[in-house]
Design an enzyme around this catalytic site. Structure first.
Site, PDB file in Angstrom:
ATOM      1  N   TRP A 450      18.572  94.693  59.899  1.00  0.00           N
ATOM      2  CA  TRP A 450      18.402  93.919  61.137  1.00  0.00           C
ATOM      3  C   TRP A 450      18.204  94.819  62.362  1.00  0.00           C
ATOM      4  CZ3 TRP A 450      22.254  93.293  57.498  1.00  0.00           C
ATOM      5  CH2 TRP A 450      22.226  92.116  56.740  1.00  0.00           C
ATOM      6  N   ASP A 451      18.104  96.117  62.174  1.00  0.00           N
ATOM      7  CA  ASP A 451      18.022  97.049  63.304  1.00  0.00           C
ATOM      8  C   ASP A 451      19.229  96.933  64.233  1.00  0.00           C
ATOM      9  OD1 ASP A 451      17.018  99.088  64.869  1.00  0.00           O
ATOM     10  OD2 ASP A 451      15.830  97.756  66.124  1.00  0.00           O
ATOM     11  N   TYR A 452      20.416  96.885  63.654  1.00  0.00           N
ATOM     12  CA  TYR A 452      21.630  96.847  64.465  1.00  0.00           C
ATOM     13  C   TYR A 452      22.082  98.270  64.820  1.00  0.00           C
ATOM     14  CZ  TYR A 452      22.383  91.821  63.664  1.00  0.00           C
ATOM     15  OH  TYR A 452      22.276  90.454  63.652  1.00  0.00           O
TER      16      TYR A 452
END
Length: 773
Positions: A450-452
């Site tokens: 999620w590109d966290y």
């Protein structure tokens, strides 16, 4: 300033591009008043911190070999974000540690559809009975702890000086000033005493890309230093704004790795044993998009010839694996004793195979490499990449530790090329300052798809919980979680639980889904990620039902719902633009109050099989739109959930300021901050604004912050959250302000530079405020 009544809201919002972007920005939605936010899932009983690696430190490539490379780009209490009861059994005490961090190989086999619970790491290596740490949480990276503790020198966590010598004020990232000349009672009299325009800006309409200026001024050596998006250093008189000197790196003004020309400011170092008459005993540093780090004498602005090659270090010399783009040095180095610690930034969402993440420590006067730390296991370094550190780090010199906020690996939204455990990705990792060896590490998102990215320096704080004094660390995140651990050991202060999360829907080939993710039980999440957010009826009405239709076509089973190719994709709340951004958390050590701004933003992600992606015709903006993830079987899109007029589809508020009591983890107060604004129209302040940038707090009982779309600087009462003062600037303030004292007078400085993630406005203004004489 005009404020629209509700009927006008629709009109005004209709003009809103509400251009929130993903990668750097975070935003948060809702709530009002001191009202607690969403309820979070049932908070299970306190589980204990898993003990692992009892003794000490795990290390990784502390080799001084410049070999590797890397790259860049709950609410109170109430709601919970998650599935019900924690489901992972109480971890058993672990085996004595060996050196290598938990590197057990998870069963990589199947990416499946439903929650795959990988089998025990029943591999051949298991034969190393006594040397392999027990796999406490199958399928995910276990915490790497330092249960042996750590001795402390007499260097205090909170320095006694009033200087503001780094991006976050001090190495502890508290953004705290002990100055108290400006108080709750007199802050209303604050006035602008001078401002300065650098001239270094572009709106992108000409030959140059637009500028994004996310810098915090540095006050040291009786001078105010700033870095600009044209990669210049300017030294100013702190009392008058008169220019003392400037230094131009003559760097090419090309957006080599970013969609804009970016700068996050400068760093400052001074020798503890200055040599009389010699230059460069005090040094200012600035990095560039093309991977150069410059050092200049803080008194004269002349290049420090002994640093690197004639005053500049070529950081790109270490970019040797998957070197698709340069190591952009947009964030100034973190300074600690005799170390400059630096990460780098690169292109996001473009490639599956990218430079692998690394952090370097160099000598402040010569740039000689002291050590490097690599975030990816050697065996998969070439097939993935990133997991870099592109934002600031924090330092506790008393413990001789530097704390890294580590980003996610590449590609960001598909992980079929990296199904193994990658313990340091999307983590907070503590390294020994002298060796670069890992002391402890906590991964906050397992198998991140999620590109966290962990995008802000953790805030170091000494707190008292249940009568016990704890050397703590708070890590803010894009997810809206605030993780609190002991900064000596990495152990939980309040329980952090592994809870089950959804698997995929069967549409994505080759993917692996982590069966659990870490959830803090306190503080409660800054927003309720457990339920799909409500559609905002006004936006839905104006959009002729388009918001409802969109939300119905987006899947959502909580924040960790995996990306899909189905329908319009998966709703993300929050995603790359949500939660907390690089401004991080401020902390008042006297009242043990933490302060953080957060954004509530709904976005949605869709994956496209390669052939479908290649046939699509959409473009990309500043961290939204279509991105290829070249080398992966899927391209992707990330969009903000808007109606056809550009109105947000989710209910306000869109941003809040939150204060937390760190003796018990409870919310003291929370309220919307700022006004969403575009084309001259302002929304009611009760709706709040998405925020980028962060707060500073003072002994005078005040919070100073910009961060909002309406481009105002504000002051709040730390105890009550009441807004006490504000002033209009030319563009949003997208970094923390600086607070300093010069010749007996207290000043507050804001850089108004803008970021198109918030709205298309750029600025080149430094505005400085003080009380009248």
């Amino acid at each position: 300033m005009r404020q629209l009544s509700l009927p006008l809201v629709a009109i005004a919002l209709a003009t809103l591009p509400f251009g929130l972007n993903a990668q750097d920005a975070s935003e948060a939605p809702t709530s009002t008043e001191t009202t607690p936010a969403p309820e979070t899932a049932p908070v299970p009983e306190a589980s204990e911190t898993p003990e692992t690696n009892p003794e000490a430190t795990t290390e990784t490539a502390p080799e001084a070999t410049p070999d590797a490379a890397t790259e860049d780009p709950a609410p109170e209490t109430t709601q919970e974000a998650a599935p019900d009861e924690p489901v992972v059994e109480e971890p058993a005490p672990a085996e004595p540690a060996t050196e290598e961090p938990a590197t057990e190989e998870p069963a990589t086999e199947e990416p499946a559809t439903e929650q795959p619970v990988p089998e025990e790491a029943a591999t051949e290596e298991q034969s190393a009975e006594d040397t392999t740490p027990e796999d406490i949480y199958p399928g995910v990276a276990d915490p790497i702890l330092n249960t042996a503790g750590r001795s402390r020198s007499d260097i205090p966590l909170v320095p006694g000086t009033t200087d503001w010598t780094s991006f976050h004020g001090q190495g502890n990232a508290q953004k705290y000033s002990p100055l108290d000349q400006i108080t709750v009672e007199n802050v209303g009299d604050l006035e602008k005493v001078w401002d300065f325009h650098t001239g270094d800006l572009s709106d992108g309409s000409g030959d140059l890309a637009e500028t994004v200026w996310s810098a915090t001024p540095i006050f040291a050596n009786d001078t105010l230093y700033i870095g600009t998006p044209f990669y210049r250093i300017i030294a100013l008189d702190p009392g008058t704004g008169e220019e003392k000197w400037s230094f131009d790196t003559d760097s090419a003004l090309e957006p080599l790795t970013q969609p804009a020309l970016k700068n996050r400011g400068v760093a400052y170092w001074e020798s503890p044993d200055p040599v009389e008459g010699e230059a460069c005993q005090k040094i200012v540093y600035i990095g560039t998009m093309d991977a150069q780090l410059f050092a200049v004498d803080a008194d004269t602005g002349e290049a420090c010839e002994d640093f690197g090659n004639g005053g500049a270090l070529d950081v790109n010399q270490w970019n040797t694996v998957n070197d698709r783009f340069p190591f952009s040095v947009l964030q100034p180095p973190t300074v600690a004793g005799n170390h400059l610690v630096l990460g780098w930034a690169g292109s996001d969402w473009e490639y599956a195979e990218a430079p692998p993440g690394a952090v370097f420590s160099v000598d402040p006067q010569t740039a000689e490499l002291q050590w490097s730390f690599e975030t990816l296991p050697e065996e998969i370094r070439r097939q993935t990449g990133t997991a870099n550190v592109w934002t600031h780090m924090s330092v506790d010199e008393g413990l001789n530790l530097v704390y890294l906020p580590v980003a996610s690996p590449s590609p960001n939204y598909w992980g079929g090329n990296r199904t193994q455990e990658i313990p340091y990705a999307t983590s907070t990792t503590a390294l020994d300052l002298d060796t670069g060896e890992v002391v402890w590490s906590r991964q906050w998102v397992h198998h991140d798809i999620w590109d966290y990215d962990i995008n802000s320096a953790p805030t170091l704080m000494d707190i008292t919980v249940d009568g016990e004094e704890i050397p703590a660390l708070m890590q803010a995140t894009k997810m809206g979680f605030l993780f609190v651990v002991n900064r000596e050991t990495g152990e939980d202060v309040w329980p952090i639980e592994e809870r089950p999360v959804p698997g995929g829907d069967g549409t994505i080939d080759g993917e692996y889904y982590a069966p659990t993710q870490p959830f803090p039980t306190k503080p409660a999440p800054l927003l309720d990620q457990a339920e799909k957010p409500e559609v905002w009826k006004i936006a839905d009405l104006v959009g002729l039902g388009s918001c409802t239709e969109l939300f119905d076509n987006l899947s959502y089973e909580g924040m960790y719902s995996p990306p899909t190719t189905k329908g319009e994709g998966v709703l993300t709340y929050p995603d790359s633009a949500g939660g907390v951004q690089w401004g991080g958390v401020a902390f008042d050590p006297e009242t043990q109050t933490a302060v953080v701004n957060t954004s509530h933003i709904v976005q949605y992600i869709k994956l496209f099989a390669r052939e479908d992606y290649d046939n699509q015709t959409g473009g990309s903006g500043n961290e939204s739109g279509f991105y290829p993830q070249e080398g992966a079987p899927y391209g992707m899109s990330l969009m903000n959930a808007m109606n056809w007029l550009g109105m947000p589809c989710w209910k306000p508020p869109f941003g809040e300021l939150v204060a937390l009591d760190m003796t018990n983890g409870d919310v003291k107060w929370r309220k919307p901050i700022g006004m969403s604004q575009s084309m001259g129209f302002f929304m009611p302040e009760s709706m709040g604004s998405p925020t980028i940038g962060g707060p500073a707090v003072t002994k005078g009982g005040l919070i100073f912050i910009g961060a909002t779309m309406d481009a105002r600087a504000r002051a709040y009462d730390l105890q009550t959250g009441e807004e006490l003062w504000s002033d209009q600037l030319e563009a949003p303030v997208v970094a923390n302000p600086a607070v300093y004292e010069y010749r007996g007078k207290q000043y507050v400085a804001f850089i108004s530079g803008g970021n198109s993630i918030l709205k298309p406005a750029v600025g080149d203004q430094l505005a400085v405020y003080a009380l009248p004489d």
